[in-house]
Design an enzyme around this catalytic site. Sequence first.
Site, PDB file in Angstrom:
ATOM      1  N   LYS A 140     -43.769  33.484 -14.668  1.00  0.00           N
ATOM      2  CA  LYS A 140     -43.716  34.327 -13.481  1.00  0.00           C
ATOM      3  C   LYS A 140     -45.033  35.089 -13.332  1.00  0.00           C
ATOM      4  O   LYS A 140     -45.818  35.111 -14.280  1.00  0.00           O
ATOM      5  CB  LYS A 140     -42.514  35.261 -13.557  1.00  0.00           C
ATOM      6  CG  LYS A 140     -42.395  36.006 -14.895  1.00  0.00           C
ATOM      7  CD  LYS A 140     -43.176  37.236 -14.891  1.00  0.00           C
ATOM      8  CE  LYS A 140     -43.686  37.632 -16.205  1.00  0.00           C
ATOM      9  NZ  LYS A 140     -44.099  38.995 -16.267  1.00  0.00           N
ATOM     10  N   HIS A 170     -38.043  35.013 -19.700  1.00  0.00           N
ATOM     11  CA  HIS A 170     -37.757  34.954 -21.143  1.00  0.00           C
ATOM     12  C   HIS A 170     -36.592  35.868 -21.532  1.00  0.00           C
ATOM     13  O   HIS A 170     -36.016  35.696 -22.596  1.00  0.00           O
ATOM     14  CB  HIS A 170     -39.004  35.273 -21.976  1.00  0.00           C
ATOM     15  CG  HIS A 170     -39.386  36.713 -21.990  1.00  0.00           C
ATOM     16  ND1 HIS A 170     -40.109  37.309 -20.996  1.00  0.00           N
ATOM     17  CD2 HIS A 170     -39.125  37.693 -22.885  1.00  0.00           C
ATOM     18  CE1 HIS A 170     -40.286  38.580 -21.284  1.00  0.00           C
ATOM     19  NE2 HIS A 170     -39.703  38.854 -22.424  1.00  0.00           N
ATOM     20  N   LYS A 174     -32.953  35.467 -24.532  1.00  0.00           N
ATOM     21  CA  LYS A 174     -32.565  36.381 -25.610  1.00  0.00           C
ATOM     22  C   LYS A 174     -31.089  36.163 -25.956  1.00  0.00           C
ATOM     23  O   LYS A 174     -30.244  36.095 -25.069  1.00  0.00           O
ATOM     24  CB  LYS A 174     -32.768  37.848 -25.179  1.00  0.00           C
ATOM     25  CG  LYS A 174     -34.236  38.263 -24.994  1.00  0.00           C
ATOM     26  CD  LYS A 174     -34.307  39.723 -24.522  1.00  0.00           C
ATOM     27  CE  LYS A 174     -35.689  40.120 -24.029  1.00  0.00           C
ATOM     28  NZ  LYS A 174     -36.607  40.544 -25.049  1.00  0.00           N
ATOM     29  N   GLU A 208     -40.136  50.927 -21.381  1.00  0.00           N
ATOM     30  CA  GLU A 208     -41.063  50.361 -22.376  1.00  0.00           C
ATOM     31  C   GLU A 208     -42.050  51.438 -22.802  1.00  0.00           C
ATOM     32  O   GLU A 208     -42.602  52.138 -21.954  1.00  0.00           O
ATOM     33  CB  GLU A 208     -41.860  49.209 -21.768  1.00  0.00           C
ATOM     34  CG  GLU A 208     -41.051  48.016 -21.387  1.00  0.00           C
ATOM     35  CD  GLU A 208     -41.956  46.879 -20.910  1.00  0.00           C
ATOM     36  OE1 GLU A 208     -42.270  46.007 -21.710  1.00  0.00           O
ATOM     37  OE2 GLU A 208     -42.376  46.909 -19.743  1.00  0.00           O
ATOM     38  N   ASP A 227     -43.166  42.819 -11.568  1.00  0.00           N
ATOM     39  CA  ASP A 227     -43.297  42.349 -12.950  1.00  0.00           C
ATOM     40  C   ASP A 227     -41.957  42.367 -13.671  1.00  0.00           C
ATOM     41  O   ASP A 227     -41.684  41.486 -14.496  1.00  0.00           O
ATOM     42  CB  ASP A 227     -44.298  43.259 -13.692  1.00  0.00           C
ATOM     43  CG  ASP A 227     -44.544  42.827 -15.129  1.00  0.00           C
ATOM     44  OD1 ASP A 227     -44.567  41.602 -15.386  1.00  0.00           O
ATOM     45  OD2 ASP A 227     -44.727  43.701 -16.006  1.00  0.00           O
ATOM     46  N   HIS A 232     -36.971  40.075 -14.102  1.00  0.00           N
ATOM     47  CA  HIS A 232     -36.027  40.168 -15.232  1.00  0.00           C
ATOM     48  C   HIS A 232     -34.742  40.930 -14.878  1.00  0.00           C
ATOM     49  O   HIS A 232     -33.652  40.437 -15.124  1.00  0.00           O
ATOM     50  CB  HIS A 232     -36.689  40.871 -16.422  1.00  0.00           C
ATOM     51  CG  HIS A 232     -37.922  40.190 -16.945  1.00  0.00           C
ATOM     52  ND1 HIS A 232     -37.943  38.854 -17.282  1.00  0.00           N
ATOM     53  CD2 HIS A 232     -39.173  40.657 -17.196  1.00  0.00           C
ATOM     54  CE1 HIS A 232     -39.154  38.528 -17.726  1.00  0.00           C
ATOM     55  NE2 HIS A 232     -39.916  39.601 -17.677  1.00  0.00           N
ATOM     56  N   LYS A 318     -43.424  51.518 -17.669  1.00  0.00           N
ATOM     57  CA  LYS A 318     -44.361  51.497 -18.810  1.00  0.00           C
ATOM     58  C   LYS A 318     -44.645  52.940 -19.232  1.00  0.00           C
ATOM     59  O   LYS A 318     -44.491  53.876 -18.445  1.00  0.00           O
ATOM     60  CB  LYS A 318     -45.681  50.854 -18.390  1.00  0.00           C
ATOM     61  CG  LYS A 318     -45.541  49.450 -17.854  1.00  0.00           C
ATOM     62  CD  LYS A 318     -45.662  48.448 -18.962  1.00  0.00           C
ATOM     63  CE  LYS A 318     -45.669  47.034 -18.425  1.00  0.00           C
ATOM     64  NZ  LYS A 318     -44.942  46.104 -19.293  1.00  0.00           N
TER      65      LYS A 318
HETATM   66  C1  BG6 Z   1     -43.018  40.514 -19.367  1.00  0.00           C
HETATM   67  C2  BG6 Z   1     -43.778  41.512 -18.540  1.00  0.00           C
HETATM   68  O1  BG6 Z   1     -42.485  39.512 -18.558  1.00  0.00           O
HETATM   69  O2  BG6 Z   1     -41.966  41.171 -20.056  1.00  0.00           O
HETATM   70  C3  BG6 Z   1     -44.327  42.624 -19.419  1.00  0.00           C
HETATM   71  O3  BG6 Z   1     -44.855  40.870 -17.868  1.00  0.00           O
HETATM   72  C4  BG6 Z   1     -43.212  43.225 -20.239  1.00  0.00           C
HETATM   73  O4  BG6 Z   1     -44.981  43.608 -18.627  1.00  0.00           O
HETATM   74  C5  BG6 Z   1     -42.424  42.162 -20.962  1.00  0.00           C
HETATM   75  O5  BG6 Z   1     -43.786  44.129 -21.174  1.00  0.00           O
HETATM   76  C6  BG6 Z   1     -41.205  42.738 -21.652  1.00  0.00           C
HETATM   77  O6  BG6 Z   1     -40.621  41.758 -22.448  1.00  0.00           O
HETATM   78  P1  BG6 Z   1     -39.870  42.152 -23.793  1.00  0.00           P
HETATM   79  O7  BG6 Z   1     -39.131  40.933 -24.191  1.00  0.00           O
HETATM   80  O8  BG6 Z   1     -40.941  42.564 -24.756  1.00  0.00           O
HETATM   81  O9  BG6 Z   1     -38.993  43.307 -23.434  1.00  0.00           O
END
Ligand code: BG6
Length: 467
Positions: A140, A170, A174, A208, A227, A232, A318
């Site tokens: 993405k 992704h 999980k 995050e 993003d 997600h 973030k």
């Molecule tokens: C990514 C984003 O797809 O997912 C990032 O581009 C983000 O900005 C990340 O930090 C978070 O993934 P995870 O699995 O570490 O929570």
Amino acid sequence: MILFGATGDLAKRKLLPGLFHLAAAGMMPARYRIIGSGLPHDAPGTDDFRTHVRAAVDNYGRTGHGAGSWDPFAVNLDFAPATPTEPQALRDAVAKAEQDLGGPVQRLIYLAVPPDAFVATVRMLGVTGLGTGAKLVIEKPFGHDLDSAKALNRELRAVFDEDRIYRIDHFLGKEAVQNILAFRFGNGLFESVWNADHIDHVQIEVPERLTIEGRADFYEQTGAFRDMVVTHLFHLLGFLAMEAPARLDAASLHEQAETVFQALNPVDPARTVLGQYDGYTAEPGVAPDSTVETFAALTVEIDNPRWAGVPFHLRTGKGMTQSRHTITLTFTKAPQDLFGPADCTSGRDAPNELIFELSDPGSISISFRTKAPGADTRLDDASLNFHYADSFTAAHGLLGYERLLHDAMTGDHTLFTQAGGIERLWEISAPLLAHPPRPLPYRQGSWGPAETDRLIAPASWHLPEPR
Ligand code: BG6
């Protein structure tokens, strides 16, 4: 496998260590080659690339090099530079690898490149024939609005059949996310209360701690909403809210996810709070007057019989104080509530909550109230907890990217996202993209702008949990 972006951040942190883990776990095909690719100016030779991969595995992998697993993996690694106009070195490397492997070879192409390189790379794959008969895994963001997503899908389909395209989210790889489906559809106890009669509201929180970590080029084009929310959080919402699929196969799951997205109301800018952490505009590569958001919180509703009137509150950002992936379903109160706040030790008349913690290793808990022992009737907060780590070890499971790499190799589309669903998500995002509220400043290490509490009032965000 041809891995574009092989010297990039995602490859280093996730893909290369993930491939090594699959190899060490005996989950790669009997014979394979991985050809890293990237722009010529930073192209390593084969030996340097193997050293690069080994460092990535050491620094970011979870699998050690024990039991002689490194050498048999490393011999399969090669690197060939390529640009859209100079693909010859890559063609030669692929031809050589396929000759070495012998027999019919299945090509898997992974595009871990910045979004502005997608189209040129895909066209090159078409012109050179490298894409012929290949599977394509694409990272993405799939476009930045409805029109660009449609245009990207047209470009992809000009070279690859739809059933050979794997669009990666992704999060869906999980274990704890897949367990949402197992939990919902494998347990009669919960499925029967999974609706607006019993659920008051739902929260999906993905704060995050990390900031943009040097990804200004990418982040300035995307921001938190594109993003994280479109990519997600909305897909987590799809798993939470879908109707039971007829079967647990890719087509049935995709159909149900897309049906939920069709029923999602357009995102209302008045029910959205955007934020930007203090110091963002001083990050290298960020415009000093950037209004890109690093935080997004919003409330959406699903207009169907199961969910009418149930707000879904989403929050991510973030530079926040914790890194979590937490889903909370808050249940309606009992019709006749014999106990009020004065009867509760906590002084709070707390509703029942079902909480999924999706961060590895993951947990599920249910909060309820219980009588504290004694002559009077006082209620204490209590919970039932399931922790994955108590029942399973990490070795049982695959991390998100490992699972999805493996699924793409074996041709299983179930945990990938689909063009129709993605286009619908851009469609409902259009009002916000056209009229985004100005991002409010927030302190790094906080929970984002205080204004966010307005979205969920009179309830409150699940995080941070009371001590
Ligand atoms: C990514 C984003 O797809 O997912 C990032 O581009 C983000 O900005 C990340 O930090 C978070 O993934 P995870 O699995 O570490 O929570």
